[in-house]
Scaffold this active site. Structure first.
Site, mmCIF file in Angstrom:
data_model
loop_
_atom_site.group_PDB
_atom_site.id
_atom_site.type_symbol
_atom_site.label_atom_id
_atom_site.label_comp_id
_atom_site.label_asym_id
_atom_site.label_seq_id
_atom_site.Cartn_x
_atom_site.Cartn_y
_atom_site.Cartn_z
ATOM 1 N N ASN A 97 0.826 -1.207 0.000
ATOM 2 C CA ASN A 97 0.000 0.000 0.000
ATOM 3 C C ASN A 97 0.857 1.252 0.000
ATOM 4 O O ASN A 97 1.962 1.263 0.567
ATOM 5 C CB ASN A 97 -0.925 -0.003 1.225
ATOM 6 C CG ASN A 97 -1.866 -1.191 1.216
ATOM 7 O OD1 ASN A 97 -2.108 -1.799 0.168
ATOM 8 N ND2 ASN A 97 -2.357 -1.566 2.381
ATOM 9 N N HIS A 114 5.903 -0.572 -2.732
ATOM 10 C CA HIS A 114 5.378 0.135 -3.909
ATOM 11 C C HIS A 114 5.442 1.639 -3.733
ATOM 12 O O HIS A 114 4.756 2.380 -4.449
ATOM 13 C CB HIS A 114 3.929 -0.313 -4.174
ATOM 14 C CG HIS A 114 3.847 -1.728 -4.691
ATOM 15 N ND1 HIS A 114 2.673 -2.430 -4.740
ATOM 16 C CD2 HIS A 114 4.805 -2.572 -5.142
ATOM 17 C CE1 HIS A 114 2.904 -3.640 -5.245
ATOM 18 N NE2 HIS A 114 4.198 -3.744 -5.465
ATOM 19 N N CYS A 125 16.885 14.651 -10.376
ATOM 20 C CA CYS A 125 17.971 14.493 -9.377
ATOM 21 C C CYS A 125 17.687 13.393 -8.368
ATOM 22 O O CYS A 125 18.553 13.066 -7.558
ATOM 23 C CB CYS A 125 18.192 15.820 -8.649
ATOM 24 S SG CYS A 125 16.872 16.253 -7.489
ATOM 25 N N CYS A 141 11.683 21.520 -8.933
ATOM 26 C CA CYS A 141 12.209 20.681 -7.850
ATOM 27 C C CYS A 141 12.953 21.595 -6.868
ATOM 28 O O CYS A 141 13.803 22.401 -7.278
ATOM 29 C CB CYS A 141 13.181 19.632 -8.423
ATOM 30 S SG CYS A 141 14.142 18.770 -7.164
ATOM 31 N N THR A 182 -4.718 -8.959 0.540
ATOM 32 C CA THR A 182 -4.156 -8.877 -0.805
ATOM 33 C C THR A 182 -4.676 -10.021 -1.666
ATOM 34 O O THR A 182 -4.821 -11.151 -1.196
ATOM 35 C CB THR A 182 -2.613 -8.853 -0.792
ATOM 36 O OG1 THR A 182 -2.119 -8.748 -2.131
ATOM 37 C CG2 THR A 182 -2.026 -10.082 -0.110
ATOM 38 N N SER A 183 -4.917 -9.727 -2.939
ATOM 39 C CA SER A 183 -5.520 -10.717 -3.843
ATOM 40 C C SER A 183 -4.504 -11.741 -4.331
ATOM 41 O O SER A 183 -4.866 -12.740 -4.946
ATOM 42 C CB SER A 183 -6.146 -9.998 -5.048
ATOM 43 O OG SER A 183 -5.132 -9.269 -5.748
ATOM 44 N N ASN A 207 -7.893 -12.598 4.914
ATOM 45 C CA ASN A 207 -8.465 -11.889 3.782
ATOM 46 C C ASN A 207 -9.982 -11.987 3.813
ATOM 47 O O ASN A 207 -10.541 -12.829 4.518
ATOM 48 C CB ASN A 207 -7.904 -12.487 2.470
ATOM 49 C CG ASN A 207 -7.856 -11.476 1.343
ATOM 50 O OD1 ASN A 207 -7.332 -10.376 1.502
ATOM 51 N ND2 ASN A 207 -8.439 -11.841 0.207
ATOM 52 N N LEU A 208 -10.615 -11.124 2.988
ATOM 53 C CA LEU A 208 -12.091 -11.225 2.945
ATOM 54 C C LEU A 208 -12.505 -12.559 2.324
ATOM 55 O O LEU A 208 -13.496 -13.166 2.699
ATOM 56 C CB LEU A 208 -12.638 -10.053 2.119
ATOM 57 C CG LEU A 208 -14.104 -9.672 2.314
ATOM 58 C CD1 LEU A 208 -14.388 -9.366 3.781
ATOM 59 C CD2 LEU A 208 -14.463 -8.465 1.455
HETATM 60 N N1 APR Z 1 -10.826 -7.054 4.796
HETATM 61 C C1 APR Z 1 -9.946 -7.966 4.317
HETATM 62 N N2 APR Z 1 -9.687 -8.144 2.997
HETATM 63 C C2 APR Z 1 -10.362 -7.351 2.144
HETATM 64 C C3 APR Z 1 -11.304 -6.383 2.568
HETATM 65 C C4 APR Z 1 -11.515 -6.252 3.957
HETATM 66 N N3 APR Z 1 -12.384 -5.364 4.461
HETATM 67 N N4 APR Z 1 -11.816 -5.774 1.456
HETATM 68 C C5 APR Z 1 -11.202 -6.346 0.391
HETATM 69 N N5 APR Z 1 -10.348 -7.291 0.800
HETATM 70 C C6 APR Z 1 -9.490 -8.143 -0.022
HETATM 71 C C7 APR Z 1 -10.101 -8.567 -1.338
HETATM 72 O O1 APR Z 1 -10.828 -9.780 -1.171
HETATM 73 C C8 APR Z 1 -8.857 -8.762 -2.214
HETATM 74 O O2 APR Z 1 -8.393 -10.097 -2.118
HETATM 75 O O3 APR Z 1 -8.341 -7.384 -0.354
HETATM 76 C C9 APR Z 1 -7.822 -7.823 -1.605
HETATM 77 C C10 APR Z 1 -7.537 -6.599 -2.465
HETATM 78 O O4 APR Z 1 -6.949 -7.056 -3.652
HETATM 79 P P1 APR Z 1 -6.449 -5.988 -4.721
HETATM 80 O O5 APR Z 1 -7.533 -4.992 -4.950
HETATM 81 O O6 APR Z 1 -5.904 -6.768 -5.869
HETATM 82 O O7 APR Z 1 -5.274 -5.204 -3.985
HETATM 83 P P2 APR Z 1 -3.790 -5.694 -3.750
HETATM 84 O O8 APR Z 1 -3.731 -7.176 -3.560
HETATM 85 O O9 APR Z 1 -3.223 -4.857 -2.666
HETATM 86 O O10 APR Z 1 -3.063 -5.310 -5.131
HETATM 87 C C11 APR Z 1 -1.672 -5.528 -5.210
HETATM 88 O O11 APR Z 1 -1.620 -4.384 -7.326
HETATM 89 O O12 APR Z 1 -2.378 -2.683 -8.628
HETATM 90 C C12 APR Z 1 -1.316 -3.105 -7.862
HETATM 91 O O13 APR Z 1 0.223 -1.684 -6.825
HETATM 92 C C13 APR Z 1 -1.084 -2.161 -6.724
HETATM 93 O O14 APR Z 1 -0.262 -2.698 -4.543
HETATM 94 C C14 APR Z 1 -1.247 -3.032 -5.497
HETATM 95 C C15 APR Z 1 -1.054 -4.439 -6.038
#
Ligand code: APR
Length: 242
Positions: A97, A114, A125, A141, A182-183, A207-208
């Site tokens: 994040n 990231h 620079c 800058c 994270t997905s 995760n959700l």
């Molecule tokens: N609690 C827990 N998990 C949650 C919640 C919640 N309230 N809401 C959503 N999620 C989960 C979703 O189920 C999903 O699996 O968070 C995940 C979000 O996935 P993404 O939207 O793909 O985000 P992320 O995994 O952080 O993406 C990774 O991709 O686009 C790039 O740089 C960007 O850092 C990012 C990277």
């Protein structure tokens, strides 16, 4: 880390993604209504997109900065900061994040792989400064005086994430690896679980819903981060789970 030290004070690496900040009002990327369902990432999160239309990219990140201004940590961020304070071993947070909610919650051992939304980098620079305002393309800058060279200090697709050497060392040495919100769809972060598991760590995802790399984890805990993360931290600190 020698086995006995590791047994006494096992180190924990926690990877977080957009889902941990969802309940703080910051959008995720791939859920319904997520950023990449509303914007073409090729246009706003690649060096090519920035070269094509810097104004569009700067407007995209300026809007995200505005959104960040009112965001506050939720119980998941606060629980992770508590774990860092109360756990006898090392706790390292590696976040995908670009928000500052882990810092606001009190986490100090933190790597933004990231980059950070509230930082601006000069492409001439390399100077990086904290900046929560919209980036004016004509602004010079402060370090080198060049104009038209400022960009948000975030890592775009096709660019190398930050801190990878430190992350790889931490993954090779941790006893417990957790991925939160994270997905599992973007590498190298999505591969961290396999590196940790190969090094002998226990692995858990919170995760959700099950992520794309769910099968690589020993354990999964599913539900809103603001509920499952504090419960997991309480279990860790009370010795109910490893
Ligand atoms: N609690 C827990 N998990 C949650 C919640 C919640 N309230 N809401 C959503 N999620 C989960 C979703 O189920 C999903 O699996 O968070 C995940 C979000 O996935 P993404 O939207 O793909 O985000 P992320 O995994 O952080 O993406 C990774 O991709 O686009 C790039 O740089 C960007 O850092 C990012 C990277």
């Amino acid at each position: 880390m020698t086995p006995n030290k590791r047994a006494l004070h096992p180190s924990i690496v926690i990877l977080t993604g957009a889902g941990i900040s969802a309940e703080s009002g910051l959008g995720t990327f791939r859920d319904v209504g997520g950023l990449w369902t509303r914007y073409n990432l090729e246009d706003v999160a690649t060096p090519e997109g920035f070269a094509r239309d810097p104004q569009l990219v700067l407007a995209f990140y300026s809007a995200r900065r505005e959104n960040l201004a009112g965001a506050r940590p939720n119980p998941a961020h606060l629980a992770i900061a508590r774990l860092e304070r109360e756990w006898a071993g090392e706790v390292l947070v590696v976040t995908q994040n670009v928000d500052d909610l882990h810092e606001q919650a009190g986490s100090t051992r933190l790597l933004h792989m990231h980059g950070e939304l509230a930082k601006t980098r000069c492409m001439a620079c390399g100077d990086v400064c904290t900046d929560r305002a919209a980036i004016d393309p004509g602004r010079a800058c402060a370090a080198c005086g060049h104009t038209g060279e400022l960009r948000p200090d975030v890592v775009w697709f096709g660019e190398m994430p930050y801190h990878m050497d430190e992350i790889e060392v931490a993954l090779s040495d941790c006893a417990l690896f957790a991925a939160i919100g994270t997905s599992g769809s973007v590498y190298p972060a999505a591969g961290f679980v396999r590196a940790a598991r190969a090094a002998g760590a226990r692995t858990v995802e919170l995760n959700l819903e099950p992520s794309e790399v769910r099968s690589a984890f020993h354990e999964g805990r599913y539900g809103p981060a603001s509920e499952v993360v504090p419960a997991w931290v309480e279990d860790l600190l009370s010795g109910r789970t490893g």
